[in-house]
Design a protein around this motif. Sequence first.
Motif, short mmCIF file in Angstrom:
data_model
loop_
_atom_site.label_atom_id
_atom_site.label_comp_id
_atom_site.label_asym_id
_atom_site.label_seq_id
_atom_site.Cartn_x
_atom_site.Cartn_y
_atom_site.Cartn_z
N SER A 33 0.71 -1.19 -0.06
CA SER A 33 -0.04 -0.11 -0.13
C SER A 33 0.74 1.18 -0.08
CB SER A 33 -1.01 0.08 1.30
OG SER A 33 -1.71 -1.03 1.48
N SER A 211 -10.08 0.73 1.47
CA SER A 211 -9.42 0.99 0.07
C SER A 211 -8.73 -0.19 -0.31
CB SER A 211 -8.41 2.15 0.17
OG SER A 211 -7.29 1.83 0.95
N HIS A 212 -8.80 -1.39 0.30
CA HIS A 212 -8.44 -2.86 -0.16
C HIS A 212 -9.64 -3.74 -0.38
CE1 HIS A 212 -5.52 -0.81 2.32
NE2 HIS A 212 -4.56 -1.08 1.60
N TYR A 218 -6.64 -0.22 -5.60
CA TYR A 218 -5.88 -0.62 -4.48
C TYR A 218 -5.20 0.37 -3.49
CZ TYR A 218 -3.48 -3.81 -1.55
OH TYR A 218 -2.76 -4.75 -0.45
N SER A 219 -5.55 0.33 -2.30
CA SER A 219 -4.98 1.34 -1.44
C SER A 219 -4.87 2.99 -1.64
CB SER A 219 -3.56 0.96 -1.05
OG SER A 219 -2.50 2.01 -1.48
N ARG A 220 -5.80 3.44 -2.72
CA ARG A 220 -5.91 4.56 -3.16
C ARG A 220 -7.28 5.14 -3.06
NH1 ARG A 220 -1.43 7.28 -5.01
NH2 ARG A 220 0.37 6.20 -5.69
N THR A 222 -11.19 4.30 -1.96
CA THR A 222 -12.17 3.57 -1.20
C THR A 222 -13.47 3.54 -1.99
OG1 THR A 222 -10.88 3.98 0.97
CG2 THR A 222 -13.40 3.14 1.04
N THR A 265 -0.15 1.81 -8.17
CA THR A 265 -0.36 0.97 -7.19
C THR A 265 0.66 -0.21 -7.17
OG1 THR A 265 -1.78 -0.49 -8.52
CG2 THR A 265 -2.83 1.50 -7.46
#
Length: 299
Positions: A33, A211-212, A218-220, A222, A265
């Motif tokens: 992340s 966000s996962h 991914y991780s950016r 939500t 990502t």
Amino acid sequence: MWGLEIEGGGVGWLHVNEDKGYLDAELLWIGGSVLPVANVYLADDNTLVVTRTSTSRKSEERSHTLTHTLRIKKTGESLKGTMTGPGRNGEYQSNFTGSRMPPMPEKPDLSKVTFGQPIALFNGKDMSGWELMNPNQKNGFAVKNGTMVNDPVQPESGTHISYGNIRTQQEFKDFNLTLEVNVPEGNNSGVYLRGIYEIQVVDSYGKPLDSHNMGALYSRITPSMAAEKPAGEWQSMDITLVDRHVTVVLNGKKIIDNEPAWGPTGGAMSADVLAAGPIFLQGDHGKVSYRNIVLTPID
């Protein structure tokens, strides 16, 4: 914001900013992340020093804090640096270069977007048009009953098998991508747009927004709402990428609405956010099935 190309393969992203008079930063390093750094400061020789920490549990009673340090020099619009930290056999060092991320375009007007001819990326018969990203790894994908199935089975005993990701042989710029995916309980995969941005594929039914989760960038980014179905059910994804802005419709519900993708990502192929790239599917995470994969280019 800087895109990082790491020696030996791998992509990173560094965002340095001033927050209430203090220097701060976020870092993505190859996988995982985008995370806040432990510390960032400018040394006397104009070297930017960035540290990040993680915890390694040695036993139930003892854990170690691992510190990795980036030392970065800037020349014009370019960076050059090293990351050092504890490795298995002493100090680990990795060299990298970086380029300033191009400015983010204004949010596109999707009502004015024009489309080309749809391209079926999967013919339902074989893996034509797809290839392993790393030919030294094993391909866990196969076609079964008109479905692309990934089943990265490990032997009960013996050598661990390294399964690889697969990518389209074609590359694309901006597009709409539709597909159906089935994720068994506890499993995980991912759909990468242009080989840079991962739309998460995971069994996250019933979990709080994150966000996962399924359908997230991914991780950016939500998702705005939970739209995933229970594990084992077929789910539909409708993904649009235009001018580095992402829209995701999951099972008929818009969960990401034309939001900017600020950088790559984890697991990205490249930090060049302006280049065309393939669609790639994660094959090393878990069992998952895909079908009806259709990409429509945007003119």
